[in-house]
Design an enzyme around this catalytic site. Sequence first.
Site, PDB file in Angstrom:
ATOM      1  N   CYS A 106      -2.846  17.067   7.841  1.00  0.00           N
ATOM      2  CA  CYS A 106      -4.157  16.516   7.488  1.00  0.00           C
ATOM      3  C   CYS A 106      -5.126  16.487   8.669  1.00  0.00           C
ATOM      4  CB  CYS A 106      -3.995  15.133   6.870  1.00  0.00           C
ATOM      5  SG  CYS A 106      -3.118  15.210   5.280  1.00  0.00           S
ATOM      6  N   ASP A 131      -5.025   9.574   1.831  1.00  0.00           N
ATOM      7  CA  ASP A 131      -4.409  10.131   0.644  1.00  0.00           C
ATOM      8  C   ASP A 131      -4.448   9.045  -0.424  1.00  0.00           C
ATOM      9  OD1 ASP A 131      -3.852  12.643   1.596  1.00  0.00           O
ATOM     10  OD2 ASP A 131      -1.696  12.343   1.776  1.00  0.00           O
ATOM     11  N   SER A 139       1.587  17.551  -5.307  1.00  0.00           N
ATOM     12  CA  SER A 139       2.306  17.739  -4.044  1.00  0.00           C
ATOM     13  C   SER A 139       3.685  17.101  -4.048  1.00  0.00           C
ATOM     14  CB  SER A 139       1.493  17.166  -2.879  1.00  0.00           C
ATOM     15  OG  SER A 139       1.500  15.742  -2.898  1.00  0.00           O
ATOM     16  N   HIS A 195       4.214   9.805  -2.089  1.00  0.00           N
ATOM     17  CA  HIS A 195       3.674   9.038  -0.971  1.00  0.00           C
ATOM     18  C   HIS A 195       2.219   8.703  -1.247  1.00  0.00           C
ATOM     19  CE1 HIS A 195       2.567  13.223  -0.105  1.00  0.00           C
ATOM     20  NE2 HIS A 195       1.513  12.723   0.545  1.00  0.00           N
ATOM     21  N   ASP A 210      -5.904   9.371   7.651  1.00  0.00           N
ATOM     22  CA  ASP A 210      -4.697   8.970   6.918  1.00  0.00           C
ATOM     23  C   ASP A 210      -3.765   8.057   7.711  1.00  0.00           C
ATOM     24  OD1 ASP A 210      -5.919  10.805   5.306  1.00  0.00           O
ATOM     25  OD2 ASP A 210      -4.194  12.112   5.064  1.00  0.00           O
ATOM     26  N   HIS A 264      -3.111   9.322  -4.012  1.00  0.00           N
ATOM     27  CA  HIS A 264      -2.512  10.170  -5.030  1.00  0.00           C
ATOM     28  C   HIS A 264      -2.160   9.405  -6.304  1.00  0.00           C
ATOM     29  CE1 HIS A 264      -2.354  13.235  -2.084  1.00  0.00           C
ATOM     30  NE2 HIS A 264      -1.281  12.825  -1.434  1.00  0.00           N
ATOM     31  N   GLU A 308      -4.407  19.305  -4.440  1.00  0.00           N
ATOM     32  CA  GLU A 308      -3.918  18.917  -3.126  1.00  0.00           C
ATOM     33  C   GLU A 308      -5.102  18.964  -2.164  1.00  0.00           C
ATOM     34  OE1 GLU A 308      -2.441  17.214  -1.225  1.00  0.00           O
ATOM     35  OE2 GLU A 308      -0.522  18.126  -0.710  1.00  0.00           O
ATOM     36  N   LYS A 332      -8.901  11.250  -0.853  1.00  0.00           N
ATOM     37  CA  LYS A 332      -8.672  12.669  -1.136  1.00  0.00           C
ATOM     38  C   LYS A 332      -7.349  12.844  -1.870  1.00  0.00           C
ATOM     39  CE  LYS A 332      -6.850  13.359   3.566  1.00  0.00           C
ATOM     40  NZ  LYS A 332      -5.478  13.795   3.295  1.00  0.00           N
ATOM     41  N   ALA A 362      -1.325  13.676   9.846  1.00  0.00           N
ATOM     42  CA  ALA A 362      -0.449  14.142  10.907  1.00  0.00           C
ATOM     43  C   ALA A 362      -1.071  15.396  11.521  1.00  0.00           C
ATOM     44  CB  ALA A 362       0.934  14.465  10.366  1.00  0.00           C
TER      45      ALA A 362
END
Length: 201
Positions: free
Chosen positions: A144, A61, A69, A80, A19, A63, A112, A105, A140
């Site tokens: 993740c 990510d 989330s 985000h 990520d 999304h 999530e 993902k 982070a």
Amino acid sequence: MRVRDELKLGAGDALVLVDVQQDFLPGGHLGVEEGDRVVPPLNRMIGIFRNHGLPVVATRDWHPLNHCSFREQGGPWPPHCVQHTHGADWAPELALPEDAMIVSKGDTATQEAYSGFQGTDLADRLHRAGVRRLFIGGLATDYCVLQTVLDACAQGFDARVLEDAIRAVGVEAGDADHALQQMRVAGAKLISSQDLADANV
């Protein structure tokens, strides 16, 4: 010498970037303090793995606007890494190879997924490629990266965490240290990207 030998790269090794996206950099919608500091060591690792002809994997990510989330949906985070937006783009300085294996993902509204293995075919793809050992860095540490490392260990991979190429959100004091301890307990080893580079000059 023994540690150096253990870090020699070869068949069965892969690099996993977790990520490394705009929204997780300082100034992003979910910016991680010093998140941009992971990019130089990861770029160095990308070069080394490419020189050895070894796979580079990048999770992201991805999304939808109404992801579970997000706070508007009752989740803990601001919006985000929304699909097809600037925030979901890779860090601008990241030297991601064109043939990198991209793993999206959290790409459905109701799921999530902190881990790159959750709801994806990453484990199967790596096993089919003969990968046994993963070198993991990114963002982070306490979310993740942590969950990706834990799932890697659970899937039978030898996980090595690039300790100088990760940064934590740190919602609570001590989150980063707790995450590192969880990784160790799961069987992951913490290493320095410089040590890996020195072993593979």
